[in-house]
Design an enzyme around this catalytic site. Structure first.
Site, mmCIF file in Angstrom:
data_model
loop_
_atom_site.group_PDB
_atom_site.id
_atom_site.type_symbol
_atom_site.label_atom_id
_atom_site.label_comp_id
_atom_site.label_asym_id
_atom_site.label_seq_id
_atom_site.Cartn_x
_atom_site.Cartn_y
_atom_site.Cartn_z
ATOM 1 N N LYS A 40 0.863 -1.197 0.000
ATOM 2 C CA LYS A 40 0.000 0.000 0.000
ATOM 3 C C LYS A 40 0.892 1.237 0.000
ATOM 4 C CE LYS A 40 -3.902 1.942 2.676
ATOM 5 N NZ LYS A 40 -4.746 1.753 3.869
ATOM 6 N N SER A 115 -9.690 1.912 2.903
ATOM 7 C CA SER A 115 -8.777 2.636 2.039
ATOM 8 C C SER A 115 -7.766 1.762 1.301
ATOM 9 C CB SER A 115 -8.042 3.687 2.870
ATOM 10 O OG SER A 115 -7.234 3.064 3.847
ATOM 11 N N SER A 139 -9.911 -0.534 7.121
ATOM 12 C CA SER A 139 -9.315 -0.367 5.791
ATOM 13 C C SER A 139 -8.640 -1.586 5.200
ATOM 14 C CB SER A 139 -8.327 0.790 5.794
ATOM 15 O OG SER A 139 -9.031 1.995 5.658
HETATM 16 N N1 GLN Z 1 -13.154 4.509 6.507
HETATM 17 C C1 GLN Z 1 -12.147 4.777 7.479
HETATM 18 C C2 GLN Z 1 -11.797 6.227 7.457
HETATM 19 O O1 GLN Z 1 -12.062 6.823 6.481
HETATM 20 C C3 GLN Z 1 -10.997 3.918 7.147
HETATM 21 C C4 GLN Z 1 -9.744 4.325 7.793
HETATM 22 C C5 GLN Z 1 -8.726 3.271 7.756
HETATM 23 O O2 GLN Z 1 -8.973 2.170 8.249
HETATM 24 N N2 GLN Z 1 -7.558 3.632 7.239
HETATM 25 O O3 GLN Z 1 -11.285 6.782 8.377
#
Ligand code: GLN
Length: 446
Positions: A40, A115, A139
């Site tokens: 990532k 994400s 995420s």
């Molecule tokens: N949907 C979560 C956010 O937007 C995901 C964050 C994550 O796990 N990196 O904060």
């Protein structure tokens, strides 16, 4: 590499291992030899770009390796590229990426989740064996569910965050995604452990333990099962539960009464921490910088141009929640809720060994469907965020497909340090079922 926009960088400088890495590789067990791993793009790899999905870091080259990367290299893994993500990992669809969304290999009109959507899409499309993601509220697990692969959010502090672009430092954790839990386990075993560069890591050595299903106590958290969840997802998750019950597990309804407050608490603490973490992107220390007359103008212009809408929204929310006069009303309250949730998890794990729930309330949604409605997007985390607030391990694994052919994921959660339990249970399920062996049509991603 493909039409999926799963990768941000593939045409990369070949990795030349440091003398120490080569020595360690020669000495080591080469547990990841031959494994193609995608990373990532919020995890630092020396001499490779590191954008975190943001224009503000476009063109920035990392001068060093994250601890997980050093460990992967020393175990002989082949790193193949950097994957697309929501900007600074804020989002649930990869649509906030400054470089355009990644697409779901099962249906190109739908999001791969986020994400870590690029990582999940890359695994699902067979472009790599394993991909690293980061999970702050879901995420890793939500994109794993949307793409029909297995994803582990490890115990907080079991994997070093050194070299991970920080979102909310108290919840961030790096984990792995692959079709098979076995491959996730191999990478987790190689990358976990205490690190002098991350003071929140603790001495942790991964050991598979051979968990027994006969007599296993499964709790079904009422507050999660009562949420509005797609019936097909509920049914497939019930089948996972039944699989274990048929083999001697006992189920009970359990309650974690503060869980309904998890999402609101998260969306106060996260912006607070993120706004502080993002202060370093000032147009001086990192890549993107707008030419201006004064220093103050440089800060404001660089940040105005470099950050996208979601990032700005959270900086505003976070600085507000931390400001004098509001700190006690918002931030402190949210932290109190978090502690309560942590405590309720500790209590529930005195009664049961694991919790099971669906991973996502909905099937993969259409590109464009939720991006203009932040609250709807935030609700994607409803089932996953609790594990982050509690710091406990959770795995999402494929448990079926909708009638329309979209993947469905369910989540197994255990107490702190019991990553082996969730991995073992996923392996036991996968040894006798086929969901993780189904692949999307190649025409969708070539
Ligand atoms: N949907 C979560 C956010 O937007 C995901 C964050 C994550 O796990 N990196 O904060």
């Amino acid at each position: 590499m493909s039409e999926l926009n799963a990768f941000l960088h593939t045409d990369l400088k070949p990795i030349s291992p440091s003398p120490l890495d080569s020595l360690e590789l020669a000495r080591g067990n080469r547990s990841l030899e031959g494994m193609k791993v995608a990373i990532k793009d919020n995890i630092a790899v020396a001499d490779w770009p590191l954008t975190a999905g943001s224009k503000i870091l476009d063109g920035y080259i990392s001068p060093y390796d994250a601890t997980v990367i050093t460990k992967l290299k020393r175990a002989g893994a082949t790193l193949i590229g950097k994957t697309n993500l929501d900007e600074f990992a804020m989002g649930s669809s990869t649509e906030t990426s400054a470089f355009g969304p990644a697409l779901n290999p099962w249906d190109n009109t739908r999001v791969p989740g986020g994400s870590s959507g690029g990582s999940a899409a890359a695994v699902a499309a067979g472009l790599c064996d394993v991909a690293l993601g980061s999970d702050t509220a879901g995420s890793i697990r939500q994109p794993a569910a949307f793409c029909g692969v297995t994803g582990l959010k490890p115990t907080y502090g079991s994997v070093s965050r050194y070299g991970l672009v920080a979102l909310a430092s108290s919840f961030d954790v790096i984990g792995a995604m692959a079709y098979k839990a076995e491959d996730v386990e191999r990478v987790f075993a190689a990358m976990s452990g205490q690190d002098e560069f991350d003071q929140t890591t603790f001495s942790y050595k991964y050991k598979p333990e051979g968990v027994k299903v006969d007599g296993l106590k499964i709790g079904l958290p009422r507050e999660l099962w009562e949420l509005e969840i797609d019936p097909e997802i509920k049914k497939a998750t019930q089948e996972l539960v039944k699989f274990f019950v048929d083999r001697g597990a006992k189920i009970s309804d359990v309650s974690l009464p503060s869980l309904p407050l998890a999402l609101p608490a998260y969306y106060v603490i996260l912006p607070a921490e993120a706004s502080a973490n993002l202060a370093r992107f000032d147009g001086i220390r990192y890549k993107h910088s707008e030419p201006t007359e004064t220093l103050l103008e440089r800060y404001t212009k660089t940040r105005s141009v470099g950050f996208g809408a979601e990032v700005k929204r959270r900086i505003l929310l976070g600085t507000f929640a931390l400001s004098v006069g509001h700190y006690d009303a918002y931030y402190q309250q949210a932290v109190n809720v978090q502690r309560k949730i942590e405590q309720e998890h500790q209590e529930v794990f005195e009664k049961v060994d694991v919790l099971i729930s669906p991973t996502t309330p909905s099937l993969p949604f259409k590109i464009g469907e939720k991006i203009d409605d932040p609250i709807e997007m935030y609700k994607s985390d409803l089932l996953t965020v609790g594990a982050n607030l509690a710091g406990v391990p959770a795995i999402s694994l494929p448990v079926g497909f909708s009638k329309s052919g979209l993947p469905i994921g369910a989540q197994i959660i255990a107490k702190r340090g019991s990553d082996n339990v969730v991995l073992d249970l996923a392996k036991i399920f996968q040894a006798e079922t086929e969901h993780h062996n189904r692949r999307p049509e190649p025409s969708n991603h070539q």
